[in-house]
Design an enzyme around this catalytic site. Structure first.
Site, short mmCIF file in Angstrom:
data_model
loop_
_atom_site.label_atom_id
_atom_site.label_comp_id
_atom_site.label_asym_id
_atom_site.label_seq_id
_atom_site.Cartn_x
_atom_site.Cartn_y
_atom_site.Cartn_z
N ASP A 56 82.67 -10.53 -28.72
CA ASP A 56 81.80 -10.10 -29.44
C ASP A 56 80.17 -10.40 -29.04
O ASP A 56 79.27 -10.05 -29.63
CB ASP A 56 81.68 -10.44 -31.06
CG ASP A 56 81.01 -11.77 -31.41
OD1 ASP A 56 81.11 -12.65 -30.47
OD2 ASP A 56 80.57 -11.81 -32.44
N GLU A 57 79.88 -10.64 -27.86
CA GLU A 57 78.81 -10.69 -27.22
C GLU A 57 78.31 -10.19 -25.94
O GLU A 57 79.52 -10.23 -25.12
CB GLU A 57 78.10 -12.27 -27.32
CG GLU A 57 79.14 -13.13 -26.62
CD GLU A 57 78.48 -14.51 -26.82
OE1 GLU A 57 77.32 -14.76 -27.17
OE2 GLU A 57 79.39 -15.52 -26.93
N ASP B 130 74.74 -9.84 -30.13
CA ASP B 130 75.81 -10.52 -30.72
C ASP B 130 76.03 -9.87 -31.98
O ASP B 130 75.38 -9.65 -32.92
CB ASP B 130 75.43 -12.02 -30.86
CG ASP B 130 76.55 -12.87 -31.39
OD1 ASP B 130 77.63 -12.64 -31.31
OD2 ASP B 130 76.31 -13.84 -32.28
N MET B 131 77.43 -9.72 -32.27
CA MET B 131 77.91 -8.96 -33.51
C MET B 131 77.81 -9.85 -34.54
O MET B 131 77.98 -11.17 -34.40
CB MET B 131 79.58 -8.63 -33.25
CG MET B 131 79.79 -7.68 -32.13
SD MET B 131 78.66 -6.17 -31.82
CE MET B 131 79.24 -5.22 -33.56
N ARG C 121 78.55 -16.56 -46.80
CA ARG C 121 77.62 -17.78 -46.65
C ARG C 121 76.61 -18.11 -47.71
O ARG C 121 76.17 -19.32 -47.78
CB ARG C 121 77.01 -17.14 -45.15
CG ARG C 121 77.91 -17.21 -43.98
CD ARG C 121 77.43 -17.14 -42.89
NE ARG C 121 78.34 -16.35 -41.63
CZ ARG C 121 78.02 -16.21 -40.52
NH1 ARG C 121 76.94 -16.75 -40.01
NH2 ARG C 121 78.75 -15.90 -39.60
N TYR D 70 84.87 -10.72 -36.91
CA TYR D 70 86.05 -10.48 -37.36
C TYR D 70 86.09 -9.77 -38.85
O TYR D 70 87.04 -8.96 -39.29
CB TYR D 70 86.97 -11.41 -37.46
CG TYR D 70 87.38 -12.06 -36.04
CD1 TYR D 70 87.09 -11.64 -34.63
CD2 TYR D 70 88.49 -13.02 -35.87
CE1 TYR D 70 87.24 -12.04 -33.64
CE2 TYR D 70 88.79 -13.35 -34.57
CZ TYR D 70 88.13 -12.90 -33.52
OH TYR D 70 88.48 -13.42 -32.22
N1 DCP Z 1 85.99 -17.04 -33.81
C1 DCP Z 1 87.27 -17.59 -33.86
N2 DCP Z 1 87.28 -18.96 -34.01
C2 DCP Z 1 86.21 -19.71 -33.75
C3 DCP Z 1 85.05 -19.13 -33.76
C4 DCP Z 1 84.97 -17.65 -33.60
O1 DCP Z 1 88.56 -16.92 -33.89
N3 DCP Z 1 86.31 -21.06 -33.81
C5 DCP Z 1 86.22 -15.65 -33.76
C6 DCP Z 1 85.72 -14.92 -35.13
C7 DCP Z 1 84.50 -14.39 -34.98
C8 DCP Z 1 84.16 -14.06 -33.72
O2 DCP Z 1 85.26 -14.93 -32.93
O3 DCP Z 1 84.12 -13.31 -35.99
C9 DCP Z 1 82.95 -13.85 -33.17
O4 DCP Z 1 82.41 -15.46 -33.43
P1 DCP Z 1 80.93 -15.70 -33.43
O5 DCP Z 1 80.79 -17.17 -33.19
O6 DCP Z 1 80.02 -14.87 -32.74
O7 DCP Z 1 80.72 -15.71 -35.20
P2 DCP Z 1 80.84 -14.55 -36.16
O8 DCP Z 1 80.66 -13.19 -35.18
O9 DCP Z 1 81.75 -14.61 -37.03
O10 DCP Z 1 79.42 -14.54 -36.74
P3 DCP Z 1 77.99 -14.77 -36.55
O11 DCP Z 1 77.28 -13.60 -37.20
O12 DCP Z 1 77.35 -16.10 -36.84
O13 DCP Z 1 77.78 -14.71 -34.92
#
Ligand code: DCP
Length: 737
Positions: free
Chosen positions: A120-121, A18-19, A60, A23
Site C-alpha cells: 500500500d505504499e 501511503d494508503m 482509532r 485493508y
Molecule cells: N498489515 C498487516 N500486518 C501488519 C501491518 C500491516 O497485515 N502487522 C497490512 C494491513 C494494513 C496494510 O498492511 O492495512 C498497510 O499497513 P500500514 O502500516 O500502511 O497501515 P494501514 O494502511 O492499515 O494504516 P495507516 O493509515 O496508518 O497507514
C-alpha cells in the site's frame, strides 16, 4: 545495511504515497455499509477475537490499536466491526488487497517513475512532471489552485493554524521562491490531483509526503493522516530532524539505531550533527558513517526505482502456542499449501508480467523441546526455483529438512515450528529473443526440471543413521533422463525440426538448455544440486555430502591439441581455434551481462571450487575446467539453437571451430573428455562457424557480439584461424586492467 549515496546534482521532487488503513478501506469498498463505522480487519485466527491488522480512523478515535486482539478492541469500542481477512488454504488470502493496491499504483504511475514499495505504499519521482509544470503553467499563473493542494501541510509554513489555506496558497504561488521550492510547489499540486483521481476512481483515500528525496518524503507522508499531504521545503529539514527520534528513521529501528542511542547517546537524528563524518566512519565504517552524516543533514541520494511490481512473492503462516507443528508430515502438509499459493502467484506473474522467479527460500521459526539453547534460530534456506507446484513443494520440503537438521545439530530431541513461509525472489524479466522466451510463452515454464526422482532422503538424509559421514552421490545423468525425454518431446512439437542423436539425451548443459526446454532440466538441476550441496549437512568428518559430481560431458569430435599456437587441426585437418581460461579468471562483474540462465549456471560453477575444497570426491580442478567449459558451452549452445537449417531440413552443427579448455590436449575420441599436460581432465566441444545465425548475435553481450562478428568476418574473407580470443578476456579479471 544502509547505502550512502551522494546528493544528486539537480533538485528532485519525490513523493511517498501511503494508503490510509488500507485493508479496512478495501473491505469498506466491498461492503459500503461499513463506511464511516469503527472497523478493523482481523487475522483469520480467531483466538481472543483475532489479531487486528488494520484499524479504521474512526476506531482509532476510541483507542483501538493494531496491537490489540478483537476482544480487547471490543472492550474499548463496543460497536467496532471486526472483519476477518479472507481465507484460502487455511490462511490469509491477500489477493483482494494486492489487486486494490495495484489499482492505485496504475493511477499514480501516470505522472512519473513509480516504485511500489509495499502492498500500500509507493514512491514517485515527479521531477520531470514538476519541471514541465513550472515551465508551462507555474502555480503563480494559475487562476485557481486545486482545493486538495490548498489543504497541504507545508512544514515551517503552516504551523500557524490561522488562515492555513491562505498561507498555503501564498507559498505555492510565490514568484520570488527559489527554484527548489517552486518545484516542490508543483509537486504538491500534482500529488493533490493524483490523490483526487485515486479517490474518484478507486474510492480509496491516501496520504502523501512531498520532498526532495525519498527519506524525507517517507517521513512526511506519515505526519498528517488520513487523506492529507505534507510538503518538506529544504528550509524545514533541520527542524524536522532535530526533533525526530532516532528509531523513527527507516533503517535505524534495529541494532544500528540502538547503538547510536547507547554508544553515542544520540536521541534524535539532529543530534548526529555533532559528529564529523570521519568520527562516524571510524565507528560504523565508511559507508554507514557517511550515510549517518548524510541523514543528519537530510541528504539522501537514493533513486526511485522504476518498479510497479513486487520484488518478491511470499506466503507464510504462523502456528502459535499449541498449534506449533511438531512432525515433518504436518510441516509438509502446510508447506504444500503455501507452495501451492506461491506457485499460482509466480505463474500469474509470469503470464502477466513475463517475469521469472529465480530463488526459492524457506523461512521458519522453531523451538526445541526442553532445550536451553532457545536463541538458536532456524536457518533460512534457499535454492534455485523450479516452476511447477509439485517441484516447488518438493524443493521447499528439502530446504526445510536441511534447515531442521542444521537447527537440531546432533541433538535428537523434539521440536516445534511456530511459523513457516516460502518466498520466491529474484524476479527478473525474461530476456527477449532467446529460445527460453518461446518456451515459456508456450506455457511450459520450467526453468528447471530435474531431480524429481531423487528422494528427499537421498539429498538430505534425515535419520541419525544417515549422518555418519557416508557420502551421497547421485549422477546427474541418471537424475535428468526421464524429464529430459519428456520435455524434449514438447520441444520437438514446438520446433518441428530438431534432431539429435540418442546419446545427447544424457547431456546436461546450457547447450541443451538453449537447444530446447528439455535442457533446462539439466541446467537447473546443476544449479539446484549446487545449491543443495551448499546446504548439505556436514558429515561427521566435517565434509559436505555431494549428491553428484560436477562433471559435464560435451559433444565434440576428436581433436589433437597443439601446445603453443592455440590453433589445432581436427580430424579432418581443418584448423580450429582454441583458448584457455580458468574459473578463477572469470570476472564476476561481467556475469550480469550474460543471458539469465547462463548467469545462473556460471554462478553455480563459480561456487564449485569453494565446495570442492571441502569435498572428497570433486576436485576443484575438474570443477574449474567444467566452469570455464560451461561458459563457452553456453555460447556454443546459443548458436546451435539459432543455427540455420541445412538444405536437408535438419540442423547442422558438427564443428570446424573447435573450442577447448584446460590447456594442451589429447583427445579422447569416445567421450569428448581430454587431458591436459598435467593430466587434468577437461571437456571439449565443437562449433561450426557457418551455423551461427547472424540475426541472433544482437542478443549476446556486446563484447561477445564483437568477437563473433570478428569470427564471421574472418571466416568470410579468409579461412584463417584466430589466436587468443577476447572471450577469454571477457571472463577474465585481467580485462579490467
Ligand atoms: N498489515 C498487516 N500486518 C501488519 C501491518 C500491516 O497485515 N502487522 C497490512 C494491513 C494494513 C496494510 O498492511 O492495512 C498497510 O499497513 P500500514 O502500516 O500502511 O497501515 P494501514 O494502511 O492499515 O494504516 P495507516 O493509515 O496508518 O497507514
Amino acid at each position: 545495511m544502509p547505502i550512502a549515496r551522494p546528493k544528486p546534482k539537480d533538485a528532485r521532487v519525490i513523493a511517498h504515497v501511503d494508503m490510509d488503513c488500507f485493508y479496512v478501506q478495501a473491505e469498506q469498498r466491498k461492503n459500503p455499509e461499513l463506511r464511516g463505522l469503527p472497523t478493523a480487519v482481523v487475522q483469520y485466527n480467531s483466538w481472543k477475537g483475532g489479531a487486528l491488522i488494520a484499524v479504521s480512523y474512526e476506531a482509532r478515535r476510541f483507542g483501538v490499536k493494531r496491537s490489540m486482539r478483537g476482544d480487547e478492541a471490543k472492550k474499548v469500542c463496543p460497536n467496532i466491526q471486526l472483519i476477518q481477512v479472507p481465507v484460502a488454504r487455511g490462511k490469509a488470502d491477500l489477493n483482494l488487497y494486492r489487486h486494490a493496491g495495484f489499482e492505485v499504483v496504475s493511477i499514480l504511475a501516470t505522472k512519473g517513475r513509480c516504485e511500489r514499495a509495499s502492498i500500500d505504499e509507493v514512491y514517485l519521482d515527479l521531477t520531470d512532471a514538476a519541471k514541465s509544470m513550472l515551465l508551462e503553467t507555474p502555480p503563480e499563473v494559475l487562476e485557481a489552485i486545486d482545493e486538495e493542494a490548498l489543504k497541504s501541510h507545508i512544514l515551517g509554513v503552516t504551523d500557524d493554524i490561522t488562515d492555513r489555506e491562505g498561507n498555503v496558497r501564498e507559498w505555492l504561488c510565490r514568484s520570488d521562491a527559489d527554484h527548489e521550492d517552486k518545484l516542490l510547489a508543483c509537486g504538491a499540486i500534482i500529488i493533490a490531483q493524483l490523490r483526487t483521481k485515486v479517490l474518484e476512481e478507486t474510492k480509496f483515500t491516501c496520504s502523501a509526503g512531498i520532498a526532495h528525496n525519498k527519506m524525507l518524503a517517507k517521513l512526511a507522508s506519515a505526519m498528517h493522516k488520513p487523506a492529507q499531504q505534507t510538503v518538506v521545503p529544504s528550509s524545514s529539514v533541520k527542524d524536522l530532524l532535530a526533533s525526530l527520534p532516532v528509531k523513527k528513521m527507516k533503517q535505524l529501528g534495529g541494532k544500528l539505531g540502538s547503538s547510536l542511542q547507547t554508544d553515542l547517546e544520540v536521541k534524535t537524528i539532529g543530534d548526529l550533527l555533532q559528529f564529523t563524518e570521519e568520527q562516524l566512519q571510524e565507528r560504523y565504517g565508511i559507508n554507514t558513517g557517511t550515510w549517518l552524516w548524510n541523514i543528519a543533514r537530510g541528504i539522501n541520494g537514493e533513486e526511485v526505482e522504476d518498479r510497479l511490481l513486487p520484488k518478491s512473492h511470499g506466503c507464510g503462516k504462523t502456528f502459535p502456542g499449541p498449534q506449533a507443528l511438531k512432525t515433518t508430515a504436518s510441516v509438509e502438509n502446510w508447506l504444500n499449501q503455501l507452495c501451492e499459493e506461491l506457485s499460482e502467484r509466480i505463474q500469474s506473474d509470469l503470464d502477466q508480467n513475463k517475469r521469472l522467479a529465480h530463488t526459492l527460500t524457506v523461512h521458519a521459526k522453531a523451538f526445541k523441546v526442553n532445550d536451553l539453547d532457545f536463541h538458536k534460530k532456524f536457518p533460512s534456506k534457499s535454492c534455485p526455483l523450479r516452476y511447477g507446484t509439485a517441484k516447488i513443494q518438493e524443493d521447499a520440503m528439502k530446504l526445510f529438512v536441511s534447515g531442521l537438521r542444521e537447527f537440531l545439530g546432533s541433538q535428537n530431541i523434539g521440536w516445534g515450528v511456530t511459523s513457516l513461509s516460502v518466498t520466491a525472489s529474484k524476479l527478473l524479466d525474461i530476456p527477449h529473443g532467446t529460445s527460453i522466451v518461446r518456451f515459456l510463452q508456450d506455457k511450459n515454464p520450467s526453468t528447471s526440471l530435474a531431480c524429481s526422482n531423487v528422494s528427499m532422503e537421498e539429498i538430505f538424509p534425515l535419520h541419525p543413521a544417515d549422518q555418519n559421514g557416508k557420502q551421497n552421490e547421485v549422477a546427474s545423468e541418471e537424475i535428468g533422463d526421464d524429464n529430459d525425454t519428456l520435455v524434449r518431446d514438447k520441444a520437438l512439437c514446438r520446433r518441428g525440426t530438431w534432431t539429435r542423436k540418442p546419446k545427447d539425451k544424457a547431456k546436461c548443459s546450457i547447450l541443451n538448455y538453449f537447444q530446447g526446454s528439455n535442457s533446462s532440466s539439466c541446467l537447473t538441476k546443476e544449479a539446484l544440486d549446487g545449491s543443495f550441496q551448499d546446504h548439505a549437512p556436514l558429515s561427521s568428518s566435517g565434509n559436505q555430502h555431494h549428491s553428484r559430481v560436477n562433471k559435464i560431458k560435451q559433444q565434440g569430435g576428436p581433436a589433437e591439441a597443439n601446445n603453443d599456437t592455440g590453433t589445432h587441426p581436427n580430424q579432418t585437418g581443418q584448423k580450429i581455434d582454441t583458448w584457455n581460461f580458468n574459473i578463477e579468471d572469470i570476472d564476476p562483474s561481467m556475469i550480469d551481462e550474460l543471458p539469465l540462465e547462463i548467469q545462473r549456471e556460471v554462478q553455480g560453477w563459480l561456487q564449485s571450487p569453494k565446495r570442492a575444497n571441502t569435498s572428497k570426491r570433486v576436485s576443484s580442478i575438474e570443477s574449474s575446467n567444467s566452469s570455464a567449459c560451461m561458459t563457452k558451452q553456453a555460447l556454443d549452445g546459443f548458436f546451435k539453437d539459432h543455427a540455420p537449417l541445412s538444405s536437408s531440413g535438419s540442423q547442422n552443427y558438427s564443428g570446424t571451430n573447435k573450442i577447448e579448455q584446460g590447456g594442451p590436449a589429447k583427445a579422447n575420441n569416445s567421450t569428448g573428455t581430454h587431458r591436459n599436460q598435467t593430466g587434468q581432465k577437461f571437456d571439449m566441444w565443437t562449433l561450426n562457424i557457418e551455423d551461427i545465425d547472424p540475426s541472433i548475435i544482437d542478443e549476446l553481450p556486446s563484447e561477445i557480439q564483437r568477437e563473433v562478428q570478428g569470427w564471421l568476418r574472418r571466416h568470410k574473407h579468409a579461412n584463417t584461424s584466430k589466436r587468443g580470443s577476447s572471450i577469454v578476456h571477457y571472463f577474465s579479471s585481467a580485462k579490467k586492467s
